[in-house]
Scaffold this active site. Structure first.
Site, PDB file in Angstrom:
ATOM      1  CB  SER A 147      -8.878  -1.881   3.919  1.00  0.00           C
ATOM      2  OG  SER A 147      -9.140  -3.168   3.450  1.00  0.00           O
ATOM      3  CD  GLU A 155      -5.884   1.165   1.982  1.00  0.00           C
ATOM      4  OE1 GLU A 155      -6.653   2.073   1.576  1.00  0.00           O
ATOM      5  OE2 GLU A 155      -5.984  -0.019   1.646  1.00  0.00           O
ATOM      6  NE  ARG A 187      -4.081  -1.878   0.231  1.00  0.00           N
ATOM      7  CZ  ARG A 187      -4.120  -3.133  -0.230  1.00  0.00           C
ATOM      8  NH1 ARG A 187      -3.092  -3.658  -0.863  1.00  0.00           N
ATOM      9  NH2 ARG A 187      -5.211  -3.862  -0.083  1.00  0.00           N
TER      10      ARG A 187
HETATM   11  P1  FAD Z   1      -8.957   8.361  -5.493  1.00  0.00           P
HETATM   12  O1  FAD Z   1      -9.670   7.956  -4.265  1.00  0.00           O
HETATM   13  O2  FAD Z   1      -9.601   9.324  -6.394  1.00  0.00           O
HETATM   14  O3  FAD Z   1      -7.531   8.916  -5.078  1.00  0.00           O
HETATM   15  C1  FAD Z   1      -6.710   8.191  -4.173  1.00  0.00           C
HETATM   16  C2  FAD Z   1      -5.369   8.933  -4.014  1.00  0.00           C
HETATM   17  O4  FAD Z   1      -4.649   8.891  -5.243  1.00  0.00           O
HETATM   18  C3  FAD Z   1      -5.547  10.425  -3.691  1.00  0.00           C
HETATM   19  O5  FAD Z   1      -4.481  10.806  -2.872  1.00  0.00           O
HETATM   20  C4  FAD Z   1      -5.462  11.099  -5.051  1.00  0.00           C
HETATM   21  O6  FAD Z   1      -5.015  12.430  -4.987  1.00  0.00           O
HETATM   22  C5  FAD Z   1      -4.429  10.214  -5.746  1.00  0.00           C
HETATM   23  N1  FAD Z   1      -4.634  10.139  -7.201  1.00  0.00           N
HETATM   24  C6  FAD Z   1      -5.720   9.641  -7.862  1.00  0.00           C
HETATM   25  N2  FAD Z   1      -5.520   9.669  -9.196  1.00  0.00           N
HETATM   26  C7  FAD Z   1      -4.295  10.199  -9.388  1.00  0.00           C
HETATM   27  C8  FAD Z   1      -3.513  10.504 -10.540  1.00  0.00           C
HETATM   28  N3  FAD Z   1      -3.960  10.266 -11.779  1.00  0.00           N
HETATM   29  N4  FAD Z   1      -2.290  11.066 -10.358  1.00  0.00           N
HETATM   30  C9  FAD Z   1      -1.820  11.333  -9.122  1.00  0.00           C
HETATM   31  N5  FAD Z   1      -2.520  11.070  -7.990  1.00  0.00           N
HETATM   32  C10 FAD Z   1      -3.731  10.506  -8.121  1.00  0.00           C
HETATM   33  N6  FAD Z   1      -7.663  -0.984  -2.709  1.00  0.00           N
HETATM   34  C11 FAD Z   1      -6.806  -2.013  -2.809  1.00  0.00           C
HETATM   35  O7  FAD Z   1      -5.583  -1.825  -2.948  1.00  0.00           O
HETATM   36  N7  FAD Z   1      -7.243  -3.304  -2.780  1.00  0.00           N
HETATM   37  C12 FAD Z   1      -8.548  -3.611  -2.634  1.00  0.00           C
HETATM   38  O8  FAD Z   1      -8.907  -4.785  -2.604  1.00  0.00           O
HETATM   39  C13 FAD Z   1      -9.471  -2.536  -2.522  1.00  0.00           C
HETATM   40  N8  FAD Z   1     -10.789  -2.795  -2.357  1.00  0.00           N
HETATM   41  C14 FAD Z   1     -11.671  -1.764  -2.249  1.00  0.00           C
HETATM   42  C15 FAD Z   1     -13.038  -2.042  -2.090  1.00  0.00           C
HETATM   43  C16 FAD Z   1     -13.963  -1.015  -1.989  1.00  0.00           C
HETATM   44  C17 FAD Z   1     -15.427  -1.364  -1.831  1.00  0.00           C
HETATM   45  C18 FAD Z   1     -13.520   0.333  -2.045  1.00  0.00           C
HETATM   46  C19 FAD Z   1     -14.529   1.451  -1.971  1.00  0.00           C
HETATM   47  C20 FAD Z   1     -12.170   0.628  -2.192  1.00  0.00           C
HETATM   48  C21 FAD Z   1     -11.233  -0.409  -2.282  1.00  0.00           C
HETATM   49  N9  FAD Z   1      -9.858  -0.171  -2.424  1.00  0.00           N
HETATM   50  C22 FAD Z   1      -8.974  -1.217  -2.567  1.00  0.00           C
HETATM   51  C23 FAD Z   1      -9.346   1.214  -2.437  1.00  0.00           C
HETATM   52  C24 FAD Z   1      -9.413   1.890  -3.812  1.00  0.00           C
HETATM   53  O9  FAD Z   1     -10.264   1.198  -4.673  1.00  0.00           O
HETATM   54  C25 FAD Z   1      -8.030   1.981  -4.474  1.00  0.00           C
HETATM   55  O10 FAD Z   1      -7.119   2.649  -3.614  1.00  0.00           O
HETATM   56  C26 FAD Z   1      -8.091   2.724  -5.825  1.00  0.00           C
HETATM   57  O11 FAD Z   1      -6.847   2.623  -6.469  1.00  0.00           O
HETATM   58  C27 FAD Z   1      -8.444   4.193  -5.655  1.00  0.00           C
HETATM   59  O12 FAD Z   1      -8.661   4.721  -6.946  1.00  0.00           O
HETATM   60  P2  FAD Z   1      -9.420   6.087  -7.161  1.00  0.00           P
HETATM   61  O13 FAD Z   1      -9.291   6.447  -8.592  1.00  0.00           O
HETATM   62  O14 FAD Z   1     -10.775   6.014  -6.619  1.00  0.00           O
HETATM   63  O15 FAD Z   1      -8.501   7.062  -6.286  1.00  0.00           O
HETATM   64  N1  EPU Z   2     -10.965 -10.854   9.690  1.00  0.00           N
HETATM   65  C1  EPU Z   2     -11.648 -10.937  10.882  1.00  0.00           C
HETATM   66  N2  EPU Z   2     -12.669 -10.062  11.102  1.00  0.00           N
HETATM   67  C2  EPU Z   2     -13.052  -9.139  10.200  1.00  0.00           C
HETATM   68  C3  EPU Z   2     -12.335  -9.045   8.987  1.00  0.00           C
HETATM   69  C4  EPU Z   2     -11.286  -9.927   8.743  1.00  0.00           C
HETATM   70  O1  EPU Z   2     -11.343 -11.773  11.735  1.00  0.00           O
HETATM   71  O2  EPU Z   2     -13.997  -8.401  10.474  1.00  0.00           O
HETATM   72  C5  EPU Z   2      -9.895 -11.829   9.409  1.00  0.00           C
HETATM   73  C6  EPU Z   2     -10.373 -12.858   8.351  1.00  0.00           C
HETATM   74  O3  EPU Z   2     -11.045 -13.908   8.951  1.00  0.00           O
HETATM   75  C7  EPU Z   2      -9.085 -13.302   7.725  1.00  0.00           C
HETATM   76  C8  EPU Z   2      -8.211 -12.046   7.832  1.00  0.00           C
HETATM   77  O4  EPU Z   2      -8.804 -11.205   8.802  1.00  0.00           O
HETATM   78  O5  EPU Z   2      -8.490 -14.313   8.494  1.00  0.00           O
HETATM   79  C9  EPU Z   2      -8.046 -11.322   6.496  1.00  0.00           C
HETATM   80  O6  EPU Z   2      -9.311 -10.895   6.007  1.00  0.00           O
HETATM   81  P1  EPU Z   2      -9.596 -10.646   4.435  1.00  0.00           P
HETATM   82  O7  EPU Z   2      -9.211 -11.846   3.664  1.00  0.00           O
HETATM   83  O8  EPU Z   2     -10.976 -10.140   4.317  1.00  0.00           O
HETATM   84  O9  EPU Z   2      -8.564  -9.531   4.026  1.00  0.00           O
HETATM   85  P2  EPU Z   2      -8.036  -8.223   4.761  1.00  0.00           P
HETATM   86  O10 EPU Z   2      -6.645  -8.467   5.221  1.00  0.00           O
HETATM   87  O11 EPU Z   2      -9.016  -7.749   5.758  1.00  0.00           O
HETATM   88  C10 EPU Z   2      -6.895  -7.244   2.646  1.00  0.00           C
HETATM   89  C11 EPU Z   2      -6.859  -5.934   1.933  1.00  0.00           C
HETATM   90  C12 EPU Z   2      -8.069  -5.783   1.040  1.00  0.00           C
HETATM   91  C13 EPU Z   2      -8.058  -6.907   0.021  1.00  0.00           C
HETATM   92  C14 EPU Z   2      -8.100  -8.241   0.767  1.00  0.00           C
HETATM   93  C15 EPU Z   2      -7.985  -9.418  -0.157  1.00  0.00           C
HETATM   94  C16 EPU Z   2      -5.604  -4.396   3.306  1.00  0.00           C
HETATM   95  C17 EPU Z   2      -5.636  -3.210   4.199  1.00  0.00           C
HETATM   96  N3  EPU Z   2      -6.778  -4.845   2.872  1.00  0.00           N
HETATM   97  O12 EPU Z   2      -8.006  -7.196   3.524  1.00  0.00           O
HETATM   98  O13 EPU Z   2      -7.974  -4.537   0.352  1.00  0.00           O
HETATM   99  O14 EPU Z   2      -9.157  -6.827  -0.851  1.00  0.00           O
HETATM  100  O15 EPU Z   2      -6.989  -8.299   1.701  1.00  0.00           O
HETATM  101  O16 EPU Z   2      -6.677  -9.532  -0.618  1.00  0.00           O
HETATM  102  O17 EPU Z   2      -4.524  -4.891   2.992  1.00  0.00           O
HETATM  103  C18 EPU Z   2      -8.564  -2.234   0.439  1.00  0.00           C
HETATM  104  O18 EPU Z   2      -7.347  -1.982   0.422  1.00  0.00           O
HETATM  105  O19 EPU Z   2      -9.425  -1.330   0.438  1.00  0.00           O
HETATM  106  C19 EPU Z   2      -9.013  -3.625   0.466  1.00  0.00           C
HETATM  107  C20 EPU Z   2     -10.286  -3.973   0.508  1.00  0.00           C
END
Ligand code: FAD
Ligand code: EPU
Length: 339
Positions: A238, A334, A164
């Site tokens: 997250s 994050e 991240r």
């Molecule tokens: P924004 O929210 O618009 O911006 C995020 C940051 O990047 C800000 O600081 C912004 O200024 C900067 N930025 C954006 N675009 C640019 C650009 N073109 N140039 C320079 N800076 C820029 N993230 C994960 O890593 N893994 C996941 O599994 C994951 N799951 C998610 C699930 C949900 C339901 C949600 C809502 C979010 C999740 N995220 C996850 C977080 C998010 O989707 C990612 O961080 C994504 O890359 C953000 O993209 P965005 O375009 O919405 O960025």
């Molecule tokens: N867990 C709990 N309780 C909860 C949630 C999770 O006990 O309420 C435990 C689960 O049982 C599991 C462990 O935590 O043993 C990990 O959970 P999960 O697989 O859901 O993944 P996570 O570590 O919570 C991370 C990323 C996610 C990404 C998933 C899948 C971060 C901060 N988050 O979540 O990214 O989608 O792994 O790879 O690293 C995001 O960045 O926005 C995001 C959703």
């Protein structure tokens, strides 16, 4: 001619669904428009927020500066042997790009299915899920340097990707605007099915020899079962990073909490599941005013409707305090906090 709007609501531009106003707002659909924009020195001096899909930020207040919404489109690809280079504009929707690649049989992104947001933000925090991170497929990106008006190319090594993390979040924070990203994919899939639930879900669907499309679909289904859909429940995924601690710290915590969720993180380090820590502190599914944590994933803070950014921020502070008190671990946010 660029159109700069004033006093624009950002409610539909952030997945938390927070009502906040941008003092100035501009949409960029071509790289050259960035040079045009910054020819006016006024925009160099005031606070700036580069916005993609708004899915990884929390707007705590109105934004008293210029919001630059990236809308540069276009996807191109080149096949050379079994290597595919895909070049996408920063304003493309990330999951549309994943679907494009999966549909064309270009392997490497399938585990990153259904992550919200834009292509341009994908390197910012080195998005990751289900055992894959952008750094595994990132070739290079083009970025506009605000101070000089030059376009620079960043290679994978230049980005200093970590969990991240990237150079764009640390030493070069706020200095560059990513305009397009190149990914290196392959026509020969090397599936990564290591992450917990994937194999289980494939077995449940009686899939023995999965294709990248199967993997994409299975991961999408797992995600839908765990994470709230921002179109109905505001959230930014997250809210905290999973904390990485030393083996020594870990052993002390594990002695008190034998069931603690954890993973090896290399070099004598251990990664803890922040969701587990938060759940153990009694926060999972809890509703606090207009806010709360998600019932299926305690790591996700939600807007149950009408929450302010400050309320969500305050909830995150309470969670940090209680995890610190119970486990001695300090959670780091994050999500980007926009003050
Ligand atoms: P924004 O929210 O618009 O911006 C995020 C940051 O990047 C800000 O600081 C912004 O200024 C900067 N930025 C954006 N675009 C640019 C650009 N073109 N140039 C320079 N800076 C820029 N993230 C994960 O890593 N893994 C996941 O599994 C994951 N799951 C998610 C699930 C949900 C339901 C949600 C809502 C979010 C999740 N995220 C996850 C977080 C998010 O989707 C990612 O961080 C994504 O890359 C953000 O993209 P965005 O375009 O919405 O960025
Ligand atoms: N867990 C709990 N309780 C909860 C949630 C999770 O006990 O309420 C435990 C689960 O049982 C599991 C462990 O935590 O043993 C990990 O959970 P999960 O697989 O859901 O993944 P996570 O570590 O919570 C991370 C990323 C996610 C990404 C998933 C899948 C971060 C901060 N988050 O979540 O990214 O989608 O792994 O790879 O690293 C995001 O960045 O926005 C995001 C959703």
């Amino acid at each position: 001619m660029l159109q700069i709007e004033e006093n624009v609501s950002l409610k539909n531009f952030n997945t938390f669904g927070i009502e906040a106003q941008a003092r100035y707002f501009v949409e960029i659909s071509r790289e050259e428009q960035l040079r045009e924009l910054f020819m006016d020195e006024r925009w160099q001096r005031i606070p700036r927020l580069v916005l993609g899909g708004g899915s990884n930020l929390l707007l705590v207040n109105n934004f008293d500066g210029l919001v630059i919404r990236m809308n540069i489109r276009g996807i191109e690809h080149q096949i050379n042997g079994d290597t595919v280079t895909v070049d996408a504009g920063a304003g493309e929707v990330w999951n549309d790009l994943v679907n494009f690649c999966v549909d064309h049989g270009f392997a490497g992104m399938e585990n990153l299915s259904l992550i919200p947001g834009s292509v341009g933000a994908s390197p910012i925090q080195n998005i990751g899920a289900y055992g894959v991170e952008i750094k595994d497929i990132f070739e290079s990106c083009r970025a506009f340097e605000i101070a000089t008006g030059q376009i620079k190319t960043f290679t994978n090594a230049d980005c200093h990707f970590g969990y991240r993390e990237s150079v764009f979040k640390s030493t070069l924070k706020g200095e560059f605007i990513i305009t397009s990203v190149k990914y290196k994919l392959s026509t020969i899939p090397k599936l990564n099915l290591s992450y917990g639930a994937i194999k289980q879900e494939l077995t449940a669907r009686h899939i023995d020899n999965p294709t990248i499309k199967d993997v994409s679909q299975v991961i999408s289904a797992i995600r839908v079962s765990k994470l709230p859909d921002p179109s109905t429940i505001g959230n930014s995924g997250s809210f905290f990073k999973n904390p990485v601690i030393t083996q020594e710290q870990f052993s002390a915590i594990q002695a008190q909490h034998p069931n603690i969720s954890h993973y090896p993180a290399g070099e004598g380090l251990v990664k803890l599941a922040a969701g587990w820590l938060i759940e153990q502190c009694g926060w999972k599914g809890k509703v606090v005013g207009h806010t709360g944590t998600w019932k299926n994933q305690a790591l996700v803070l939600v807007n149950h409707g009408g929450a302010t950014g400050q309320e969500i921020y305050d909830l995150s502070s309470q969670i940090i305090d209680s995890v610190k008190e119970r486990f001695g671990v300090i959670l780091e946010r994050e999500v980007n906090i926009i003050q």
